[in-house]
Design a protein around this motif. Structure first.
Motif, PDB file in Angstrom:
ATOM      1  N   ILE A  60       0.852  -1.185   0.000  1.00 24.49           N
ATOM      2  CA  ILE A  60       0.000   0.000   0.000  1.00 24.49           C
ATOM      3  C   ILE A  60       0.887   1.233   0.000  1.00 24.49           C
ATOM      4  N   THR A  61       0.502   2.221  -0.803  1.00 26.05           N
ATOM      5  CA  THR A  61       1.267   3.460  -0.823  1.00 26.05           C
ATOM      6  C   THR A  61       0.760   4.395   0.277  1.00 26.05           C
ATOM      7  N   PRO A  62       1.617   5.276   0.761  1.00 29.40           N
ATOM      8  CA  PRO A  62       1.156   6.247   1.759  1.00 29.40           C
ATOM      9  C   PRO A  62       0.004   7.103   1.243  1.00 29.40           C
TER      10      PRO A  62
ATOM     11  N   ALA B 111       7.455 -11.176   4.410  1.00 32.49           N
ATOM     12  CA  ALA B 111       7.576 -11.067   5.865  1.00 32.49           C
ATOM     13  C   ALA B 111       8.055  -9.706   6.335  1.00 32.49           C
ATOM     14  N   GLU B 112       8.783  -8.967   5.491  1.00 34.08           N
ATOM     15  CA  GLU B 112       9.349  -7.698   5.931  1.00 34.08           C
ATOM     16  C   GLU B 112       8.294  -6.624   6.185  1.00 34.08           C
ATOM     17  N   LEU B 113       7.163  -6.686   5.488  1.00 34.56           N
ATOM     18  CA  LEU B 113       6.069  -5.717   5.670  1.00 34.56           C
ATOM     19  C   LEU B 113       6.595  -4.279   5.623  1.00 34.56           C
ATOM     20  N   ALA B 114       7.459  -4.022   4.658  1.00 34.53           N
ATOM     21  CA  ALA B 114       8.156  -2.730   4.596  1.00 34.53           C
ATOM     22  C   ALA B 114       7.231  -1.562   4.276  1.00 34.53           C
ATOM     23  N   TRP B 115       6.057  -1.835   3.742  1.00 34.75           N
ATOM     24  CA  TRP B 115       5.121  -0.785   3.378  1.00 34.75           C
ATOM     25  C   TRP B 115       4.374  -0.205   4.577  1.00 34.75           C
ATOM     26  N   ALA B 116       4.444  -0.875   5.713  1.00 30.85           N
ATOM     27  CA  ALA B 116       3.585  -0.505   6.835  1.00 30.85           C
ATOM     28  C   ALA B 116       3.907   0.865   7.416  1.00 30.85           C
TER      29      ALA B 116
ATOM     30  N   PHE C 194      -1.678  -1.934  13.984  1.00 33.24           N
ATOM     31  CA  PHE C 194      -1.356  -3.004  13.045  1.00 33.24           C
ATOM     32  C   PHE C 194      -1.919  -4.324  13.542  1.00 33.24           C
ATOM     33  N   LEU C 195      -2.622  -5.036  12.655  1.00 34.58           N
ATOM     34  CA  LEU C 195      -3.216  -6.325  12.970  1.00 34.58           C
ATOM     35  C   LEU C 195      -2.611  -7.361  12.027  1.00 34.58           C
TER      36      LEU C 195
END
Length: 285
Positions: free
Chosen positions: A22-24, A46-51, A93-94
């Protein structure tokens, strides 16, 4: 007390299902329209770098994974990502996890046992049950979701499934089904668009078996899917008609509904559909 038997996550009544990142800017648009959460699907890594960038651009929007695939994202790495995000943005975050599809995973052996082991690893890494949910369709995994997590995130289901799931897990367990929408009043167009997305799942035993449990026939679930099946899992019509269909999940016992807009490409087009739905859904900016 274990799992979701005490406190439910609060993601608002409606959220948006998208992915695999997802983009900001999109996150900010979703929040501005009044949606409570964005669910990131398609087995994000696994990194979930977009969060963090998306959470930094918003103030109250929650992010959820719908879902991290236990076969492609190792539990220790996912737990590390969870703690990183939680430390930076507490309570926003869920973590949704699931076993994916046997037909598309070479290592797919005894998925229930693998899912239990994965949850054991998350426990050992300190990921709280109150901030995770499971992809769940059938009774066995729904029960697991009720005892080992905050609740369930069923995908490609109907309000009838939501009612059965609620009856099975009880009132204290979080229930957040996904539902697809096509913003058109042309039934044939909507069904054509819906079939493109549903086709993949007509070849997956866990989805087909779930539909059969709900009373659909073998003819309904044979490709390309009957009109009855497509109409049940893809909402279309006016914004008001779509909102009414989504509300049926809430009336059946859902706490939150994740809306997946199909038939539109690009963030701006998806946001325009979400904007048209926001009023009928009773959302406030």
């Amino acid at each position: 007390m274990t799992g979701g038997v005490s406190l439910k996550p609060d993601l608002g009544r409606f959220g948006v299902w998208t992915g695999p990142s997802i983009t900001p800017e999109f996150a900010a648009g979703v929040e501005e329209l009044g949606y409570g959460a964005a669910w990131i699907g398609y087995s994000p890594p696994a990194e979930l770098a977009w969060a963090e960038p998306a959470l930094a651009q918003t103030t109250s929007l929650q992010l959820a994974t719908g879902i991290v695939n236990i076969w492609t994202a190792a539990a220790p790495a996912v737990a590390e990502s969870y703690h990183r995000i939680e430390n930076a943005y507490p309570g926003r975050f869920l973590l949704g996890v699931g076993a994916g599809h046997p037909e598309h995973t070479k290592e797919y052996v005894k998925p229930y046992d693998a899912l239990v082991s994965y949850l054991d690893e998350l426990d050992a890494a300190g990921v709280p049950t109150s901030r995770r949910v499971l992809a769940a369709l059938g009774p066995k995994v729904l029960r697991l979701a009720a005892t080992r997590s905050a609740g369930a995130h069923p995908y490609l289901t109907t309000p009838e499934h939501t009612a059965k799931a609620r009856e099975l897990v009880g009132n204290s367990v979080f229930l957040a089904p996904e539902h697809k929408v096509v913003l058109t009043t042309d039934a044939e167009e909507a069904r054509a668009i819906g079939r493109k997305f549903v086709d993949f799942y007509l070849g997956l035993t866990n989805y087909v078996n779930n539909w059969l449990r709900l009373g659909f026939t073998q003819a309904d679930v044979a490709k390309p899917g009957s009109d009855k099946l497509i109409d049940s899992v893809v909402a279309y019509g006016t914004p008001e008609a779509i909102a009414h269909r989504l509300d049926e999940h809430l009336e059946a016992g859902a706490d939150h509904v994740a809306i997946q807009v199909v038939g539109r490409s690009g963030d701006e087009e998806v946001l325009s559909v979400l904007e048209e739905l926001a009023g009928p859904l009773g959302l406030t900016r």
